[in-house]
Structures are given as structure tokens and as C-alpha cells.
Design an enzyme around this catalytic site. Structure first.
Site, PDB file in Angstrom:
ATOM      1  N   LYS A   1      31.476  43.815  30.137  1.00 24.99           N
ATOM      2  CA  LYS A   1      32.680  43.873  30.967  1.00 24.99           C
ATOM      3  C   LYS A   1      33.790  43.091  30.279  1.00 24.99           C
ATOM      4  O   LYS A   1      33.590  41.922  29.906  1.00 24.99           O
ATOM      5  CB  LYS A   1      32.346  43.254  32.324  1.00 24.99           C
ATOM      6  CG  LYS A   1      33.110  43.806  33.493  1.00 24.99           C
ATOM      7  CD  LYS A   1      32.473  43.270  34.777  1.00 24.99           C
ATOM      8  CE  LYS A   1      33.278  43.642  35.980  1.00 24.99           C
ATOM      9  NZ  LYS A   1      32.773  42.943  37.189  1.00 24.99           N
TER      10      LYS A   1
HETATM   11  O1  G3P Z   1      33.782  43.724  41.444  1.00 22.22           O
HETATM   12  C1  G3P Z   1      34.879  42.872  41.583  1.00 22.22           C
HETATM   13  C2  G3P Z   1      34.686  41.997  42.757  1.00 22.22           C
HETATM   14  O2  G3P Z   1      33.658  41.068  42.528  1.00 22.22           O
HETATM   15  C3  G3P Z   1      35.920  41.323  43.211  1.00 22.22           C
HETATM   16  O3  G3P Z   1      35.854  41.316  44.577  1.00 22.22           O
HETATM   17  O4  G3P Z   1      36.366  40.587  46.829  1.00 22.22           O
HETATM   18  O5  G3P Z   1      36.654  38.998  44.898  1.00 22.22           O
HETATM   19  O6  G3P Z   1      38.215  40.902  45.215  1.00 22.22           O
HETATM   20  P1  G3P Z   1      36.822  40.401  45.408  1.00 22.22           P
END
Ligand code: G3P
Length: 217
Positions: free
Chosen positions: A83
Site C-alpha cells: 500500500k
Molecule cells: O481503509 C481506510 C480506513 O482505515 C480509514 O478509515 O474511518 O479512519 O476514515 P477511517
């Protein structure tokens, strides 16, 4: 639509994998921190448990160092997707690692143009962050729609991996919009099974069954 689990919690992954609900896994530095585990060790454990792609993120910001980190992560298992962030150095890294046959997931995508660049750099996956756009009073799903149209216009093979999925509605919208993959925390995936009418109906069935005085076993 494939379901990836967005976590480095091996117990949560195992529970979904046993049900066939984990087609892959995504992690990031914040999720590694949350797990309290060593990145190489936990990534190896997850990659052995899951046959699909397991994303492990580089943390260097400059291309040469990103490439070196990516090569080290890729060596963990054949199903590792490296990634990289959607920066110019991340795109350079994407090109090099993709040309070497490594799956690359380009993350932190917030615009259709960024997604176009990732596809041209040979990304296996592009990760647009839905929830974080919604946080800014934008509609994250508009971005998924735009990327779908652009990728279909030019037959790009890069898969749209909808990320930052926080609600069951996000999942429905991703499936309707044609995202190839969505990655969500296990609680969101498990919440897909819940409906108040299911609970209400089951309660009534249980009451009526008790009145029959019967047993199946
Ligand atoms: O896959 C990306 C994710 O982990 C981010 O999620 O909820 O932190 O925006 P969030």
C-alpha cells in the site's frame, strides 16, 4: 463485490474468514498501532490466514525508500499488496513494484484525477476514502461513481477498493455503484446482518413456538 476487512485484529479477521466474508484484508499504520503488534509479524499471520490480498502500507515518503520498504513487505507472502500513498513518490513506487509483479494498493485517494494517475501507474487497487469525504460535507459516493465511469471508459483494470467505509449504507451504495471491493471494519460487516424487523419477527416466532410446547431436538 468483494469484502475486505479493514483491521489488523487477527481474531476479528478469523471470525469473518471462517464465514467466507473476508476476501482480503487492508491495514494501515493507524490499524497496526491499534493492534499493538509488530507489522511484519502480524502481516505474516494475516497473510497465512487469508488467501486473498492483504494490504501492508509503506511509511517512507520518498520513492527509493518506499520501494525498499515495499519489496520487504512483498517478501512476507505472495498475497501481499503493498500500500502506497497517492503522492508523486507513491506513484513512482507503484510503477516500479507493479512492473516487478507485486500487487499495489494506492491509498488516500480523494479525487478522480488521483485515481486516473494510479491506474496509469499500474495500480492493482485504488482506495478512495468515502467516510473522510463525507466528514467534509462532500458525498464520498460521488467519487466512487466518477472513478467507475472513468475506469470503464478506458477499460482500466485497476480495481476500485472503496475505503473509509463506516456505515451499512456505505456498503449498499458501493455495491450499487459498482465498486469492485469495499473494505470495512468487522463491526460494519457484521452489522449488515441486522434489521429491526428481523429481530421483531424472530421474537414473535419464539413466542409462538414456546406456545406449541414442541421441541426439534
Ligand atoms: O481503509 C481506510 C480506513 O482505515 C480509514 O478509515 O474511518 O479512519 O476514515 P477511517
Amino acid at each position: 463485490m468483494k469484502f475486505f476487512v479493514d483491521t489488523a485484529d487477527v481474531d476479528a479477521i478469523r471470525e469473518l474468514a471462517d464465514l467466507g466474508m473476508a476476501d482480503g484484508v487492508t491495514t494501515n499504520p493507524s490499524l497496526i498501532l491499534k493492534s499493538g503488534r509488530d507489522i511484519l509479524e502480524v502481516t505474516r499471520e494475516i497473510a497465512e490466514m487469508i488467501s486473498g490480498p492483504v494490504s501492508a502500507e509503506v511509511v517512507a515518503l520518498e520513492a527509493d525508500a518506499m520501494i525498499a520498504e515495499g519489496r520487504k513487505l512483498a517478501k512476507i507472502a505472495p498475497n501481499i499488496a503493498v500500500k502506497v500513498p497517492l503522492t508523486w513518490d507513491g506513484l513512482k513506487t507503484c510503477r516500479v513494484l507493479s512492473d516487478e509483479g507485486t500487487m499495489v494498493n494506492v491509498t488516500l485517494c480523494f479525487s478522480a484525477n488521483q485515481a486516473l494517475l494510479a491506474a496509469k501507474a499500474g495500480a492493482t487497487f485504488i482506495s478512495p476514502f468515502i467516510g473522510r469525504l463525507d466528514d467534509m460535507n462532500l458525498d464520498g459516493m460521488d467519487l466512487i461513481r466518477d472513478i467507475r465511469e472513468i475506469y470503464d471508459n478506458y477499460n482500466f483494470k485497476t480495481e476500485i477498493l472503496a475505503a473509509s467505509i463506516r456505515t451499512v449504507n456505505h456498503v449498499t451504495q458501493c455495491a450499487l455503484t459498482g465498486a469492485d471491493v469495499m473494505t470495512a471494519p468487522s463491526n460494519v460487516i457484521k452489522a449488515l446482518a441486522s434489521h429491526p424487523l428481523t429481530d421483531k419477527g424472530l421474537e414473535q416466532f419464539m413466542k409462538d413456538w414456546a406456545k406449541t410446547g414442541q421441541k426439534i431436538l
